[in-house]
Design an enzyme around this catalytic site. Structure first.
Site, PDB file in Angstrom:
ATOM      1  N   SER A 120      36.609 -65.067   4.823  1.00  0.00           N
ATOM      2  CA  SER A 120      35.906 -66.272   5.275  1.00  0.00           C
ATOM      3  C   SER A 120      36.820 -67.229   6.019  1.00  0.00           C
ATOM      4  CB  SER A 120      35.289 -66.997   4.072  1.00  0.00           C
ATOM      5  OG  SER A 120      36.292 -67.367   3.141  1.00  0.00           O
ATOM      6  N   HIS A 141      32.312 -61.241   8.990  1.00  0.00           N
ATOM      7  CA  HIS A 141      32.103 -62.162   7.871  1.00  0.00           C
ATOM      8  C   HIS A 141      30.617 -62.341   7.582  1.00  0.00           C
ATOM      9  CE1 HIS A 141      32.275 -66.495   6.185  1.00  0.00           C
ATOM     10  NE2 HIS A 141      32.344 -65.615   5.212  1.00  0.00           N
ATOM     11  N   GLU A 153      29.524 -63.560  11.219  1.00  0.00           N
ATOM     12  CA  GLU A 153      30.548 -63.991  12.165  1.00  0.00           C
ATOM     13  C   GLU A 153      31.394 -62.785  12.555  1.00  0.00           C
ATOM     14  OE1 GLU A 153      31.566 -68.622  11.103  1.00  0.00           O
ATOM     15  OE2 GLU A 153      32.432 -67.087   9.807  1.00  0.00           O
ATOM     16  N   ASN A 191      32.944 -72.299   8.131  1.00  0.00           N
ATOM     17  CA  ASN A 191      33.794 -72.953   7.131  1.00  0.00           C
ATOM     18  C   ASN A 191      34.682 -74.034   7.722  1.00  0.00           C
ATOM     19  OD1 ASN A 191      33.152 -71.911   4.516  1.00  0.00           O
ATOM     20  ND2 ASN A 191      33.904 -69.933   5.215  1.00  0.00           N
TER      21      ASN A 191
END
Length: 474
Positions: A120, A141, A153, A191
């Site tokens: 992540s 991801h 992702e 994130n």
């Protein structure tokens, strides 16, 4: 590249099992690898239970369920992964572990095997640095729960081949997912851009601006987010959320806008991890505290005269009701030499307000009465610049523009990632366009002056867009 038959998943935890289920559901033979055979058994049993539930609800046939399970092959010998066309690593979030694992995979697997990580936030470039054929290494991801969440992702490291990224995007679409492409940078898209959603809530809690339930209600009901930031960290796990924040903070060389929270650290040290431990910000074994909405104000406080002076400023008798632009109510009261009540963004039926300490009580009550007459539930917090919703939106939009300017991802992919990855009601760049770039710039500049911190520094692309916005309006 696109002839991906056998998929290997390394790690049989929640994410690994979810990814294995997705791949098997779309016709791939899946090698489920873990050093512990019992962990693989638990993972496959969990997949079986989920499939059985889908069959019971009429979402899947019993025959299809059996076929999916038949495609899952337990593997405890890493050498067997040489047969895979694609390997997805979903193991420990530690760089040294991933580097050692990928070096071993590169030695075992032929050069055409795609090697990907479900990390992540760890650098894909770093993972690939010491292996042969680093062009086949990428990030893939998924979001939890992998069988349900649409977003993936696709992360390119410095050496990742564009053809590899293309192949992974096509594969994700074949699996019913929505891929977004990004460069390997701390936190990738989601994130990274989501950090202010959490960090601004922790700061408000640290400064005792409001109770957790008020902070969450403001962002949830006043900002349109599906969950408040504090309750969401309880659901994610305080340890997990704090670890990601620390990872992004350190990867950005202690950039202050990613500063971790001491309050959150205390929760983690105390073992209060959130819902999974029974306690976090909230006690999940009891009832969540209720928001202390203002009582209905008596009609004797009904305003005599109401006039909208300008966009965001309303005069109620002698009181100014001002939508926040990042200044405290007290500073505005001193400037205008009259009572001031500052209000947060009001998209829905909630009005969060802050009042100047010099206000007569009757003046504040007039403003509350006026807002209640507009159908708003009102809650008062401390005199906090930018209040709760506006400052959070400004910081998220600013971070999204910074990622765009630095080539992390396209504008479209950033907005798509935030809508699908964390269920934001709008993509942050489209949201910023609607809210007004100049408004966001002014708010951040006021916050930066108030705190004297780099944390609220507007990025240069925000300044450029505000300037273009002003030139269009003129």
């Amino acid at each position: 590249m696109l002839n991906i038959g056998t998929v290997a998943v390394i790690g049989s935890g929640t994410m690994g099992a979810g990814i294995a289920e997705v791949a098997a559901s779309h016709g791939h033979q899946v090698l489920v690898y873990d050093i512990a055979a019992e962990a693989i058994s638990r993972a496959i049993d969990g997949i079986r239970q989920r499939l059985t539930s889908r069959v019971a609800r009429g979402k899947l046939s019993a025959d299809a369920s059996e076929q999916i399970l038949a495609r899952l092959l337990p593997v405890t010998d890493i050498q067997a992964l040489a047969a895979a066309d694609l390997i997805i690593e979903a193991a420990s979030e530690r760089l040294e572990v991933k580097k050692a694992l990928f070096a071993k995979l590169a030695a075992i697997c032929p050069p055409q095997t795609l090697l990907t990580s479900n990390t992540s936030s760890i650098s894909v470039t770093a993972i690939a640095a010491d292996i042969h054929h680093p062009e086949r290494v990428a990030g893939l991801h998924f979001f939890n729960p992998a069988p349900v969440m649409k977003l993936v992702e696709v992360v390119s490291g410095l050496a990742t081949s564009p053809e590899v990224a293309d192949a992974l995007c096509e594969l994700a679409m074949n699996w019913g997912k929505q891929p977004v492409r990004c460069q390997s940078t701390p936190g990738f898209i989601v994130n990274r851009v989501a950090r202010p959603f959490y960090s601004e809530a922790w700061r408000a809690l640290e400064e005792q601006v409001a109770t957790p339930e008020v902070i969450d209600a403001a962002l949830r009901e006043g900002g349109g987010f599906p969950m408040g930031p504090l309750e969401l960290t309880d659901l994610i796990g305080q340890d997990v959320n704090f670890a990601v924040t620390c990872s992004v903070f350190n990867a950005f060389w202690q950039e202050r806008r990613f500063l971790p929270s001491l309050v959150q650290q205390e929760l983690v040290l105390a073992g209060r991890m959130g819902k999974k431990s029974g306690k976090g910000v909230y006690d999940w074994q009891g009832d969540k505290p209720e928001v202390g909405w203002s009582e209905t104000v008596s009609k004797r406080f009904s305003p005599i005269h109401v006039e909208r002076i300008s966009d965001g400023v309303t005069e109620i008798d002698d009181v100014l009701l001002i939508e926040t632009q990042g200044e405290t109510a007290q500073s505005l009261a001193l400037r205008h030499q009259r009572p001031v009540v500052v209000v947060d963004r009001m998209e829905r039926e909630v009005a969060v307000i802050a009042v100047a300490s010099s206000n007569p009580d009757a003046a504040t009550q007039k403003a509350i009465c006026y807002l209640q007459q507009q159908g708003k539930r009102v809650v008062q917090i401390a005199d906090y610049p930018g209040l709760l919703v506006w400052r959070t939106l400004a910081m998220i939009a600013n971070e999204a523009l910074d990622a765009l300017q630095k080539g992390v991802a396209s504008e479209k992919d950033i907005d798509t990632a935030m809508r699908l990855g964390v269920n934001y009601p709008n993509g942050p760049i489209a949201w910023g366009e609607r809210l007004g770039w100049q408004r966001l710039l002014t708010l951040l500049e006021n916050l930066q002056r108030h705190y004297g911190e780099e944390r609220y520094r507007p990025c240069s692309l925000l300044r450029q867009r505000a300037l273009l916005e002003s030139s269009y309006e003129s």
